[in-house]
Design a protein around this motif. Structure first.
Motif, mmCIF file in Angstrom:
data_model
loop_
_atom_site.group_PDB
_atom_site.id
_atom_site.type_symbol
_atom_site.label_atom_id
_atom_site.label_comp_id
_atom_site.label_asym_id
_atom_site.label_seq_id
_atom_site.Cartn_x
_atom_site.Cartn_y
_atom_site.Cartn_z
ATOM 1 N N GLU A 1 0.873 -1.167 0.000
ATOM 2 C CA GLU A 1 0.000 0.000 0.000
ATOM 3 C C GLU A 1 0.915 1.223 0.000
ATOM 4 N N LEU A 2 0.943 1.912 -1.121
ATOM 5 C CA LEU A 2 1.833 3.060 -1.311
ATOM 6 C C LEU A 2 1.051 4.349 -1.132
ATOM 7 N N THR A 3 1.538 5.208 -0.251
ATOM 8 C CA THR A 3 0.914 6.515 -0.059
ATOM 9 C C THR A 3 1.888 7.587 -0.524
ATOM 10 N N THR A 4 1.435 8.361 -1.502
ATOM 11 C CA THR A 4 2.203 9.474 -2.031
ATOM 12 C C THR A 4 1.516 10.768 -1.609
ATOM 13 N N THR A 5 2.160 11.872 -1.896
ATOM 14 C CA THR A 5 1.551 13.177 -1.669
ATOM 15 C C THR A 5 1.123 13.720 -3.021
ATOM 16 N N GLY A 6 -0.148 14.086 -3.133
ATOM 17 C CA GLY A 6 -0.664 14.611 -4.400
ATOM 18 C C GLY A 6 0.137 15.817 -4.848
ATOM 19 N N ARG A 7 0.608 15.803 -6.066
ATOM 20 C CA ARG A 7 1.473 16.869 -6.561
ATOM 21 C C ARG A 7 0.732 18.190 -6.712
ATOM 22 N N ARG A 8 -0.570 18.154 -6.864
ATOM 23 C CA ARG A 8 -1.358 19.387 -6.989
ATOM 24 C C ARG A 8 -2.052 19.756 -5.684
ATOM 25 N N THR A 9 -2.551 18.742 -4.980
ATOM 26 C CA THR A 9 -3.376 19.000 -3.797
ATOM 27 C C THR A 9 -2.582 19.008 -2.500
ATOM 28 N N GLY A 10 -1.457 18.294 -2.487
ATOM 29 C CA GLY A 10 -0.708 18.132 -1.243
ATOM 30 C C GLY A 10 -1.350 17.123 -0.307
ATOM 31 N N GLU A 11 -2.433 16.489 -0.754
ATOM 32 C CA GLU A 11 -3.161 15.504 0.052
ATOM 33 C C GLU A 11 -2.557 14.111 -0.128
ATOM 34 N N PRO A 12 -2.667 13.253 0.911
ATOM 35 C CA PRO A 12 -2.174 11.883 0.758
ATOM 36 C C PRO A 12 -3.035 11.102 -0.240
ATOM 37 N N ARG A 13 -2.372 10.316 -1.065
ATOM 38 C CA ARG A 13 -3.035 9.473 -2.064
ATOM 39 C C ARG A 13 -2.486 8.066 -1.916
ATOM 40 N N THR A 14 -3.372 7.096 -1.756
ATOM 41 C CA THR A 14 -2.946 5.727 -1.486
ATOM 42 C C THR A 14 -3.420 4.793 -2.585
ATOM 43 N N VAL A 15 -2.530 3.886 -2.975
ATOM 44 C CA VAL A 15 -2.822 2.917 -4.024
ATOM 45 C C VAL A 15 -2.216 1.571 -3.624
ATOM 46 N N LEU A 16 -2.857 0.493 -4.045
ATOM 47 C CA LEU A 16 -2.335 -0.855 -3.819
ATOM 48 C C LEU A 16 -1.590 -1.295 -5.075
ATOM 49 N N LEU A 17 -0.365 -1.785 -4.894
ATOM 50 C CA LEU A 17 0.484 -2.187 -6.015
ATOM 51 C C LEU A 17 1.170 -3.506 -5.715
ATOM 52 N N THR A 18 1.407 -4.288 -6.742
ATOM 53 C CA THR A 18 2.217 -5.494 -6.569
ATOM 54 C C THR A 18 3.689 -5.110 -6.670
ATOM 55 N N ALA A 19 4.508 -5.872 -5.962
ATOM 56 C CA ALA A 19 5.953 -5.635 -5.957
ATOM 57 C C ALA A 19 6.654 -6.889 -6.472
ATOM 58 N N PRO A 20 6.955 -6.931 -7.769
ATOM 59 C CA PRO A 20 7.552 -8.144 -8.333
ATOM 60 C C PRO A 20 8.946 -8.453 -7.818
ATOM 61 N N LEU A 21 9.664 -7.454 -7.348
ATOM 62 C CA LEU A 21 10.976 -7.667 -6.741
ATOM 63 C C LEU A 21 10.950 -7.077 -5.342
ATOM 64 N N HIS A 22 11.481 -7.828 -4.381
ATOM 65 C CA HIS A 22 11.443 -7.364 -2.996
ATOM 66 C C HIS A 22 12.451 -8.130 -2.163
ATOM 67 N N GLY A 23 12.826 -7.526 -1.073
ATOM 68 C CA GLY A 23 13.742 -8.155 -0.126
ATOM 69 C C GLY A 23 14.406 -7.115 0.744
ATOM 70 N N ASP A 24 14.758 -7.514 1.951
ATOM 71 C CA ASP A 24 15.438 -6.622 2.904
ATOM 72 C C ASP A 24 14.687 -5.317 3.130
ATOM 73 N N GLY A 25 13.341 -5.391 3.158
ATOM 74 C CA GLY A 25 12.548 -4.188 3.414
ATOM 75 C C GLY A 25 12.510 -3.224 2.249
ATOM 76 N N ARG A 26 12.917 -3.678 1.079
ATOM 77 C CA ARG A 26 12.906 -2.858 -0.136
ATOM 78 C C ARG A 26 11.973 -3.507 -1.151
ATOM 79 N N TYR A 27 11.385 -2.666 -1.992
ATOM 80 C CA TYR A 27 10.430 -3.145 -2.983
ATOM 81 C C TYR A 27 10.676 -2.446 -4.312
ATOM 82 N N VAL A 28 10.375 -3.144 -5.392
ATOM 83 C CA VAL A 28 10.359 -2.542 -6.723
ATOM 84 C C VAL A 28 8.935 -2.680 -7.238
ATOM 85 N N VAL A 29 8.345 -1.554 -7.631
ATOM 86 C CA VAL A 29 7.005 -1.548 -8.200
ATOM 87 C C VAL A 29 7.089 -1.057 -9.643
#
Length: 133
Positions: free
Chosen positions: A27-55
């Motif tokens: 679950e990735l939460t970004t900051t809206g580039r226009r609104t400054g509001e939090p925006r959350t999206v669910l994404l798969t991470a095909p590569l991951h390990g050691d607390g790091r992810y690639v989406v």
């Protein structure tokens, strides 16, 4: 699609929806580039390990980048939650051309849907590293 995915997680109380095709769902939460509001999206991470992810910023092979990708390019400070856990601060970084050249064959070879998305568009689909802040 995200609304349906969230509903699935809610209805199953998290028993279904935190992985897809063998990939963890983040679950990735970004900051809206226009609104400054939090925006959350669910994404798969095909590569991951050691607390790091690639989406993958595929948007299903659309010719436009997904909004979450545009948001993190404007502000790379993000929050990431995994398996319904707490969101932790992370830093997003777009893979450089050499990294993408190395990582893309691994992703597209194992998860054919991503290869299909790339064939559907003329834009090069970006890969994004999510790393501990």
């Amino acid at each position: 699609m995200n609304a349906a995915h969230r509903l699935l997680i809610t209805l199953t109380r998290g028993k279904v929806g935190y992985s897809a095709a063998g990939m963890p769902v983040v679950e990735l939460t970004t900051t809206g580039r226009r609104t400054g509001e939090p925006r959350t999206v669910l994404l798969t991470a095909p590569l991951h390990g050691d607390g790091r992810y690639v989406v993958v910023a595929s948007r299903g092979g659309d010719d436009r980048h997904p909004a979450w990708f545009l948001n993190l390019r404007a502000n790379p400070d993000v929050r990431v939650a995994v398996q319904g856990g707490p969101a932790v601060p992370m830093r997003a970084r777009v893979a450089d051309p050499q990294e993408r050249a190395r990582l893309w064959p691994q992703i597209a070879g194992r998860y054919r849907n991503y290869a299909g998305y790339q064939r559907s568009t003329t834009r090069e689909i970006p890969l994004v590293h999510l790393e501990p802040a």
